[in-house]
Scaffold this active site. Structure first.
Site, PDB file in Angstrom:
ATOM      1  N   ASP A   1      32.780 -18.833 -19.847  1.00 25.66           N
ATOM      2  CA  ASP A   1      33.736 -17.658 -20.726  1.00 25.66           C
ATOM      3  C   ASP A   1      34.599 -16.526 -19.904  1.00 25.66           C
ATOM      4  O   ASP A   1      35.355 -15.809 -19.958  1.00 25.66           O
ATOM      5  CB  ASP A   1      32.679 -16.613 -21.664  1.00 25.66           C
ATOM      6  CG  ASP A   1      31.685 -15.701 -20.937  1.00 25.66           C
ATOM      7  OD1 ASP A   1      31.648 -15.593 -20.050  1.00 25.66           O
ATOM      8  OD2 ASP A   1      30.896 -15.070 -21.694  1.00 25.66           O
ATOM      9  N   SER A   2      34.302 -16.612 -18.249  1.00 29.31           N
ATOM     10  CA  SER A   2      34.757 -16.815 -17.759  1.00 29.31           C
ATOM     11  C   SER A   2      36.012 -17.267 -17.469  1.00 29.31           C
ATOM     12  O   SER A   2      37.156 -17.150 -17.559  1.00 29.31           O
ATOM     13  CB  SER A   2      34.603 -17.111 -16.088  1.00 29.31           C
ATOM     14  OG  SER A   2      34.302 -18.643 -15.794  1.00 29.31           O
TER      15      SER A   2
ATOM     16  N   ASP B   1      29.929 -22.680 -22.954  1.00 32.77           N
ATOM     17  CA  ASP B   1      29.586 -21.228 -23.292  1.00 32.77           C
ATOM     18  C   ASP B   1      29.427 -20.651 -24.689  1.00 32.77           C
ATOM     19  O   ASP B   1      31.063 -20.742 -24.781  1.00 32.77           O
ATOM     20  CB  ASP B   1      30.853 -20.250 -22.418  1.00 32.77           C
ATOM     21  CG  ASP B   1      29.353 -19.828 -21.329  1.00 32.77           C
ATOM     22  OD1 ASP B   1      28.150 -19.449 -21.774  1.00 32.77           O
ATOM     23  OD2 ASP B   1      30.555 -18.647 -20.738  1.00 32.77           O
TER      24      ASP B   1
ATOM     25  N   LYS C   1      25.226 -23.147 -23.640  1.00 30.66           N
ATOM     26  CA  LYS C   1      25.178 -21.235 -22.636  1.00 30.66           C
ATOM     27  C   LYS C   1      24.944 -20.514 -23.474  1.00 30.66           C
ATOM     28  O   LYS C   1      26.374 -20.424 -23.793  1.00 30.66           O
ATOM     29  CB  LYS C   1      25.786 -21.196 -21.462  1.00 30.66           C
ATOM     30  CG  LYS C   1      25.615 -20.447 -20.575  1.00 30.66           C
ATOM     31  CD  LYS C   1      25.666 -20.678 -19.082  1.00 30.66           C
ATOM     32  CE  LYS C   1      26.787 -19.695 -18.760  1.00 30.66           C
ATOM     33  NZ  LYS C   1      26.767 -18.651 -19.533  1.00 30.66           N
TER      34      LYS C   1
ATOM     35  N   GLU D   1      23.578 -15.773 -22.899  1.00 30.29           N
ATOM     36  CA  GLU D   1      23.074 -15.163 -21.862  1.00 30.29           C
ATOM     37  C   GLU D   1      22.234 -14.247 -22.644  1.00 30.29           C
ATOM     38  O   GLU D   1      22.126 -14.011 -23.987  1.00 30.29           O
ATOM     39  CB  GLU D   1      24.161 -14.060 -22.239  1.00 30.29           C
ATOM     40  CG  GLU D   1      25.814 -14.843 -21.341  1.00 30.29           C
ATOM     41  CD  GLU D   1      26.168 -13.537 -20.709  1.00 30.29           C
ATOM     42  OE1 GLU D   1      26.616 -12.208 -21.268  1.00 30.29           O
ATOM     43  OE2 GLU D   1      27.393 -14.031 -19.909  1.00 30.29           O
TER      44      GLU D   1
ATOM     45  N   GLU E   1      21.906 -14.514 -12.296  1.00 32.28           N
ATOM     46  CA  GLU E   1      23.258 -13.955 -11.678  1.00 32.28           C
ATOM     47  C   GLU E   1      23.134 -12.786 -11.299  1.00 32.28           C
ATOM     48  O   GLU E   1      22.701 -11.977 -11.445  1.00 32.28           O
ATOM     49  CB  GLU E   1      25.096 -14.197 -13.224  1.00 32.28           C
ATOM     50  CG  GLU E   1      25.686 -13.404 -12.353  1.00 32.28           C
ATOM     51  CD  GLU E   1      26.788 -13.766 -13.226  1.00 32.28           C
ATOM     52  OE1 GLU E   1      26.626 -14.458 -14.325  1.00 32.28           O
ATOM     53  OE2 GLU E   1      27.863 -13.038 -12.966  1.00 32.28           O
TER      54      GLU E   1
HETATM   55  O1  KIV Z   1      31.553 -17.687 -17.250  1.00 33.20           O
HETATM   56  C1  KIV Z   1      30.850 -18.044 -16.001  1.00 33.20           C
HETATM   57  O2  KIV Z   1      32.247 -19.078 -15.704  1.00 33.20           O
HETATM   58  C2  KIV Z   1      29.137 -18.143 -16.191  1.00 33.20           C
HETATM   59  C3  KIV Z   1      28.814 -18.217 -15.118  1.00 33.20           C
HETATM   60  C4  KIV Z   1      29.810 -17.581 -13.730  1.00 33.20           C
HETATM   61  C5  KIV Z   1      27.751 -18.543 -14.703  1.00 33.20           C
HETATM   62  O3  KIV Z   1      28.750 -17.586 -17.137  1.00 33.20           O
END
Ligand code: KIV
Length: 289
Positions: free
Chosen positions: A68-69, A107, A137, A139, A206
């Protein structure tokens, strides 16, 4: 000469390495578990489109995260918070299409799993079915353990993410290093254990002190994926636009830039513009008659 049977293949067989190994089938979470047993370190990069993902796949990057970056790095938002399921699903599908070997992790964005396990399952299922990712993924440690448990029991591999969890930027008031002090360190250890016990196949750490990340890595049987967590993690992940020097402005101290793509692309754009304005492009070899 007879070939050795697979059962007798030595444990440190380099052809099985996640990075640099042979074989063109997709990497799975079983390969990730085997790498931890072998003590093998591995790299992970984010990817948000098919073309960039194909470059990383050809370079042998074994795991890619459609993170989600993308909010900050690809879609022009100020944080990861506004990213939607639709956006993650479309870009994850592109990354899957652009790759042949890497395990693609999609994510789950903010708001797509916090209501509880059933919401998490609905959205994770969408990523697996519509985008074709091999894992998702999310959080959170103890607070997300029930979500992890249900997804894993439904057959969806989960990578967890503890320490600095960027979706909580408004609660953290920024992006501070996590796990400093005895109490915070103990909480981080509990978080990592909780997602392992819930069935996660790996956990991102992180922005945590290197010594604490090393302790977490030693105490887990699943791999830790560090970002700003020192060199003792089993794997390392970076946001690709940071790693390649494409991100504008500030990047975190834990980033190493392996190229200066922002300059390279900017120079290419200027050279094209100057050729057009000066009449040097298109030349005879670019022209049909
Ligand atoms: O969204 C992302 O890119 C991340 C990484 C920084 C692990 O969660």
């Amino acid at each position: 000469m007879t070939q050795p049977s697979p059962a007798r293949t030595p444990k440190n067989d380099s052809s099985k390495a996640l990075y640099g190994g042979k074989g063109s089938r997709r990497i799975t979470v079983r390969d990730i578990a085997a790498a931890k047993e072998r003590g093998e370190k591995w790299p992970m990069l984010t990817a948000y489109d098919a073309m960039t993902a194909s470059v990383f796949d050809e370079a042998g990057i074994p795991v890619m995260l459609v993170g989600d970056s993308m909010g900050n790095c690809h879609l022009g938002y100020e944080s990861t918070v506004p990213v939607t399921m639709d956006e993650i699903t479309i870009l994850s599908a592109a990354v899957v299409r652009g790759t042949k070997r890497a395990l693609i992790v999609g994510d789950l964005p903010f708001g797509s799993y916090q209501e509880g396990p059933v919401q998490a399952l609905r959205n994770a299922t969408r990523l697996v079915k519509e985008a074709g990712v091999g894992a998702v993924k999310l959080e959170g440690g103890e607070r997300s353990a029930h979500q992890v448990e249900l997804l894993v029991s439904a057959g969806i591999p989960v990578m967890a993410h503890v320490g600095l969890t960027p979706q909580s930027v408004n609660a953290f008031g920024g992006y501070p290093v996590q796990g400093r002090g005895e109490e915070a360190a103990q909480q981080l250890l509990r978080d990592a254990k909780a997602v392992q016990d819930a069935g996660a196949f790996a956990v991102v750490l992180e922005a945590v002190p290197a010594e604490l990340a090393a302790e977490v890595t030693r105490s887990l049987h699943i791999p830790t994926v560090g970002i700003g967590a020192g060199s003792d993690c089993d794997a390392q992940v970076l946001v690709w636009t940071d790693m390649a020097g494409l991100t504008s402005g500030h990047v975190p101290r834990f980033v190493k830039k392996y190229a200066q793509l922002r300059e390279v692309l900017g120079d290419a754009a200027k050279a094209f513009a100057e050729d057009v304005v000066g009449g040097a492009f298109p030349a005879e070899e670019h022209t049909f008659h």
